[in-house]
Design a protein around this motif. Structure first.
Motif, PDB file in Angstrom:
ATOM      1  N   ARG A 157       0.853  -1.188   0.000  1.00  0.00           N
ATOM      2  CA  ARG A 157       0.000   0.000   0.000  1.00  0.00           C
ATOM      3  C   ARG A 157       0.892   1.241   0.000  1.00  0.00           C
ATOM      4  O   ARG A 157       2.066   1.163   0.357  1.00  0.00           O
TER       5      ARG A 157
ATOM      6  N   ARG B  99      -1.849   0.699  -9.780  1.00  0.00           N
ATOM      7  CA  ARG B  99      -2.667   0.822  -8.581  1.00  0.00           C
ATOM      8  C   ARG B  99      -3.937   0.021  -8.792  1.00  0.00           C
ATOM      9  O   ARG B  99      -4.558   0.098  -9.844  1.00  0.00           O
ATOM     10  N   THR B 100      -4.318  -0.720  -7.759  1.00  0.00           N
ATOM     11  CA  THR B 100      -5.577  -1.455  -7.796  1.00  0.00           C
ATOM     12  C   THR B 100      -6.283  -1.279  -6.465  1.00  0.00           C
ATOM     13  O   THR B 100      -5.658  -0.933  -5.455  1.00  0.00           O
ATOM     14  N   ARG B 101      -7.582  -1.523  -6.479  1.00  0.00           N
ATOM     15  CA  ARG B 101      -8.384  -1.467  -5.256  1.00  0.00           C
ATOM     16  C   ARG B 101      -9.037  -2.831  -5.051  1.00  0.00           C
ATOM     17  O   ARG B 101      -9.734  -3.307  -5.943  1.00  0.00           O
ATOM     18  N   PRO B 102      -8.789  -3.443  -3.886  1.00  0.00           N
ATOM     19  CA  PRO B 102      -9.415  -4.756  -3.644  1.00  0.00           C
ATOM     20  C   PRO B 102     -10.938  -4.621  -3.545  1.00  0.00           C
ATOM     21  O   PRO B 102     -11.451  -3.594  -3.090  1.00  0.00           O
ATOM     22  N   GLU B 103     -11.636  -5.632  -3.997  1.00  0.00           N
ATOM     23  CA  GLU B 103     -13.101  -5.620  -3.990  1.00  0.00           C
ATOM     24  C   GLU B 103     -13.671  -5.512  -2.576  1.00  0.00           C
ATOM     25  O   GLU B 103     -14.709  -4.885  -2.384  1.00  0.00           O
ATOM     26  N   ASP B 104     -12.986  -6.105  -1.595  1.00  0.00           N
ATOM     27  CA  ASP B 104     -13.529  -6.125  -0.235  1.00  0.00           C
ATOM     28  C   ASP B 104     -13.351  -4.794   0.500  1.00  0.00           C
ATOM     29  O   ASP B 104     -14.032  -4.548   1.492  1.00  0.00           O
ATOM     30  N   ASP B 105     -12.468  -3.911   0.033  1.00  0.00           N
ATOM     31  CA  ASP B 105     -12.298  -2.598   0.654  1.00  0.00           C
ATOM     32  C   ASP B 105     -11.782  -1.622  -0.399  1.00  0.00           C
ATOM     33  O   ASP B 105     -10.587  -1.495  -0.616  1.00  0.00           O
ATOM     34  N   ARG B 106     -12.700  -0.921  -1.037  1.00  0.00           N
ATOM     35  CA  ARG B 106     -12.364  -0.021  -2.138  1.00  0.00           C
ATOM     36  C   ARG B 106     -11.594   1.214  -1.674  1.00  0.00           C
ATOM     37  O   ARG B 106     -11.069   1.960  -2.493  1.00  0.00           O
ATOM     38  N   ARG B 107     -11.503   1.450  -0.356  1.00  0.00           N
ATOM     39  CA  ARG B 107     -10.747   2.600   0.153  1.00  0.00           C
ATOM     40  C   ARG B 107      -9.245   2.357   0.072  1.00  0.00           C
ATOM     41  O   ARG B 107      -8.453   3.289   0.010  1.00  0.00           O
TER      42      ARG B 107
ATOM     43  N   VAL C 259      -5.714   1.349  -1.520  1.00  0.00           N
ATOM     44  CA  VAL C 259      -5.045   1.350  -2.818  1.00  0.00           C
ATOM     45  C   VAL C 259      -3.812   0.462  -2.700  1.00  0.00           C
ATOM     46  O   VAL C 259      -2.973   0.666  -1.832  1.00  0.00           O
ATOM     47  N   GLN C 260      -3.754  -0.545  -3.552  1.00  0.00           N
ATOM     48  CA  GLN C 260      -2.620  -1.460  -3.551  1.00  0.00           C
ATOM     49  C   GLN C 260      -1.732  -1.170  -4.756  1.00  0.00           C
ATOM     50  O   GLN C 260      -2.218  -0.801  -5.826  1.00  0.00           O
TER      51      GLN C 260
END
Length: 131
Positions: free
Chosen positions: A39, A69-77, A79-80
């Protein structure tokens, strides 16, 4: 030791750098190579910089298509960050260049000197693994 580290750092800067990356950029790429995903907050902690500086640093890597950058489905807040294929290739190029530089440096030494350095690295590795 500090003198060696500074001179090595200066010599490494002279290696080919296809994207003119600063050491912070390279550090993040190498970190992502080891961890695969992190992150922006991890970059903040890793480099000891502000979140704004980390965002700027990662923005450049994204614009060069080295990370995404991607956002996991379980927590869109959240940023990975992860390496792209081009980022992976760049890391491999940097690692190869550094290894060639180090091998060339060691290649200038006598066998007994190389043995001494090898023993020193083994001791350093052992000390790191004990912590």
């Amino acid at each position: 030791m500090e003198r060696f580290a500074q001179r090595a750092k200066n010599r490494i800067k002279l290696l080919e750098n296809p994207f003119n990356l600063a050491s912070g950029h390279i550090f993040v790429l190498m970190y992502l190579h080891r961890t695969e995903i992190c992150r922006v907050n991890d970059v903040v902690k890793l480099l000891g910089i502000t979140s704004g500086a980390a965002t700027g640093l990662t923005d450049k890597l994204v614009s060069l298509s080295l990370i995404e950058r991607t956002r996991p489905e379980d927590d869109r807040r959240v940023v990975q960050l992860s390496l792209t294929e081009q980022g992976k290739e760049t890391v491999e190029l940097i690692r190869k260049q550094r290894m060639e530089w180090f091998t060339g440096l060691i290649g200038q030494m006598e066998e007994d000197q190389v043995d001494l350095i090898t023993d020193a690295f083994k001791l350093l590795l052992q000390a790191l693994e004990e912590k």
